[in-house]
Motif scaffolding. Structure first.
Motif, PDB file in Angstrom:
ATOM      1  N   ALA A  20       9.707  -2.343   3.745  1.00  0.00           N
ATOM      2  CA  ALA A  20      10.368  -3.436   3.002  1.00  0.00           C
ATOM      3  C   ALA A  20       9.335  -4.006   2.403  1.00  0.00           C
ATOM      4  O   ALA A  20       9.693  -4.988   1.442  1.00  0.00           O
ATOM      5  N   ASP A  21       8.075  -4.517   2.890  1.00  0.00           N
ATOM      6  CA  ASP A  21       7.260  -5.125   2.674  1.00  0.00           C
ATOM      7  C   ASP A  21       5.908  -4.450   2.471  1.00  0.00           C
ATOM      8  O   ASP A  21       5.267  -3.670   3.521  1.00  0.00           O
ATOM      9  N   LEU A  22       5.055  -4.668   1.435  1.00  0.00           N
ATOM     10  CA  LEU A  22       3.901  -3.789   0.993  1.00  0.00           C
ATOM     11  C   LEU A  22       2.868  -4.471   1.881  1.00  0.00           C
ATOM     12  O   LEU A  22       2.055  -3.471   2.449  1.00  0.00           O
ATOM     13  N   ASP A  23       2.609  -5.770   2.260  1.00  0.00           N
ATOM     14  CA  ASP A  23       1.795  -6.057   3.004  1.00  0.00           C
ATOM     15  C   ASP A  23       1.792  -5.350   4.553  1.00  0.00           C
ATOM     16  O   ASP A  23       0.877  -4.905   5.043  1.00  0.00           O
ATOM     17  N   LEU A  24       3.095  -5.365   5.097  1.00  0.00           N
ATOM     18  CA  LEU A  24       3.191  -5.085   6.367  1.00  0.00           C
ATOM     19  C   LEU A  24       3.151  -3.491   6.455  1.00  0.00           C
ATOM     20  O   LEU A  24       2.625  -2.791   7.327  1.00  0.00           O
ATOM     21  N   MET A  25       3.663  -2.649   5.258  1.00  0.00           N
ATOM     22  CA  MET A  25       3.349  -1.251   5.495  1.00  0.00           C
ATOM     23  C   MET A  25       1.838  -0.890   5.401  1.00  0.00           C
ATOM     24  O   MET A  25       1.542  -0.054   5.935  1.00  0.00           O
ATOM     25  N   LEU A  38      -5.527  -0.730   3.302  1.00  0.00           N
ATOM     26  CA  LEU A  38      -6.025  -2.257   3.054  1.00  0.00           C
ATOM     27  C   LEU A  38      -6.829  -2.455   1.661  1.00  0.00           C
ATOM     28  O   LEU A  38      -6.830  -3.400   1.152  1.00  0.00           O
ATOM     29  N   GLU A  39      -7.580  -1.355   1.503  1.00  0.00           N
ATOM     30  CA  GLU A  39      -8.208  -1.416   0.207  1.00  0.00           C
ATOM     31  C   GLU A  39      -7.247  -1.615  -0.938  1.00  0.00           C
ATOM     32  O   GLU A  39      -7.267  -2.246  -1.986  1.00  0.00           O
ATOM     33  N   PHE A  40      -6.049  -0.764  -0.832  1.00  0.00           N
ATOM     34  CA  PHE A  40      -5.028  -0.661  -1.824  1.00  0.00           C
ATOM     35  C   PHE A  40      -4.495  -2.094  -1.799  1.00  0.00           C
ATOM     36  O   PHE A  40      -4.051  -2.626  -2.896  1.00  0.00           O
ATOM     37  N   VAL A  71      -3.875  -4.673  -5.094  1.00  0.00           N
ATOM     38  CA  VAL A  71      -2.710  -5.189  -5.536  1.00  0.00           C
ATOM     39  C   VAL A  71      -2.884  -6.602  -5.332  1.00  0.00           C
ATOM     40  O   VAL A  71      -2.342  -7.442  -6.544  1.00  0.00           O
ATOM     41  N   ARG A  72      -3.291  -7.469  -4.643  1.00  0.00           N
ATOM     42  CA  ARG A  72      -3.425  -8.775  -4.476  1.00  0.00           C
ATOM     43  C   ARG A  72      -4.461  -9.283  -5.647  1.00  0.00           C
ATOM     44  O   ARG A  72      -4.079 -10.367  -6.267  1.00  0.00           O
ATOM     45  N   ASP A  73      -5.451  -8.674  -5.988  1.00  0.00           N
ATOM     46  CA  ASP A  73      -6.359  -9.001  -7.124  1.00  0.00           C
ATOM     47  C   ASP A  73      -5.645  -8.860  -8.415  1.00  0.00           C
ATOM     48  O   ASP A  73      -5.769  -9.787  -9.318  1.00  0.00           O
TER      49      ASP A  73
END
Length: 251
Positions: free
Chosen positions: A84-89, A240-242, A246-248
């Motif tokens: 449910a969370d992109l960071d955690l996934m 982690l690169e993905f 996304v954060r950028d």
């Protein structure tokens, strides 16, 4: 036909023909195993929920000539918050990918299994996944015999840490200013970063988010572990690169 039972974490999977999926499992009993889950892509499949990546599942496997196959499976923990969370996934995908790349088939290690399971449980609840994942990385490489040397210079043996430490992926630990190699990638590692890395190894995984760390030291540790793992695996972490892209994009 020989059947055997295992308790496993699904590291990853990919789709085959006829709605089948090939699973990579890290099992408590037999280490890394690959198996086919027949027909699991079909919406009506009862196995579907228990064979998703990150699932903690009990499997009954049938030995095959090339790949084993899933006869039965029952999910123990599905970890819905990770999906449910992109960071955690992304962090979970990074962790399972590391276990896949750094372990050999058929070599069980209950400590690695327990570490990965603990990480998935902690990720669902943590408020600081970045620090948790750094702790996981350090613990995993330690279990595999790649623990970075943090008590002195790996080259000359000078006692450290001092104010000007550097981390060398190829040397597997700290080096002093005098032992740096011109033209070789080495990364600044301040006294605080060294202390935090040691704490990440010493504290329980569920408690590392309590460690106080400045943004500067956190950034140093992130860069050091990213480059060290790249050196060990000969590739960067796709999840982690993905996540960074996304954060950028959001900023």
């Amino acid at each position: 036909m020989q059947l055997y039972r295992v308790q496993a974490i699904v590291l990853n999977s990919y789709e085959m023909r006829d709605a089948h999926r090939v699973l990579t499992l890290y099992t408590r009993e037999k280490g890394k195993v690959r198996a086919v889950a027949h027909g699991v892509v079909k919406p009506t499949s009862k196995k579907r929920g228990a064979v998703q990546p990150f699932c903690h599942t009990d499997f009954l496997l049938r030995r095959g000539r090339e790949l084993d196959s899933v006869s039965q499976c029952e999910g123990r923990e599905i970890f819905p918050a990770l999906w449910a969370d992109l960071d955690l996934m992304s962090y979970a995908g990074h962790a399972t990918g590391l276990v896949d790349r750094l372990t050999a088939d058929g070599e069980p290690d209950e400590n690695i299994f327990s570490l990965l399971l603990s990480l998935l449980r902690v990720l669902e609840k943590t408020k600081d996944p970045e620090l948790v994942i750094r702790s996981f990385e350090l613990r995993l490489v330690a279990l595999l015999g790649y623990l970075p040397y943090l008590d002195g210079c790996t080259s000359c043996g000078e006692a450290m840490p001092g104010p000007d430490n550097y981390f060398s992926p190829w040397a597997g630990g700290l080096i002093c200013r005098n032992c740096r190699t011109p033209g070789v990638a080495e990364y600044f590692c301040g006294r605080e970063a060294v202390s935090v890395m040691k704490a990440l190894l010493a504290w329980e995984l569920a408690t590392v988010e309590r460690i106080r760390v400045t943004r500067q030291a956190g950034a140093q540790i992130k860069l050091i572990m990213t480059e060290y793992i790249k050196w060990l695996t000969e590739r960067r972490s796709g999840p982690l690169e993905f996540l960074e892209k996304v954060r950028d994009y959001k900023t």
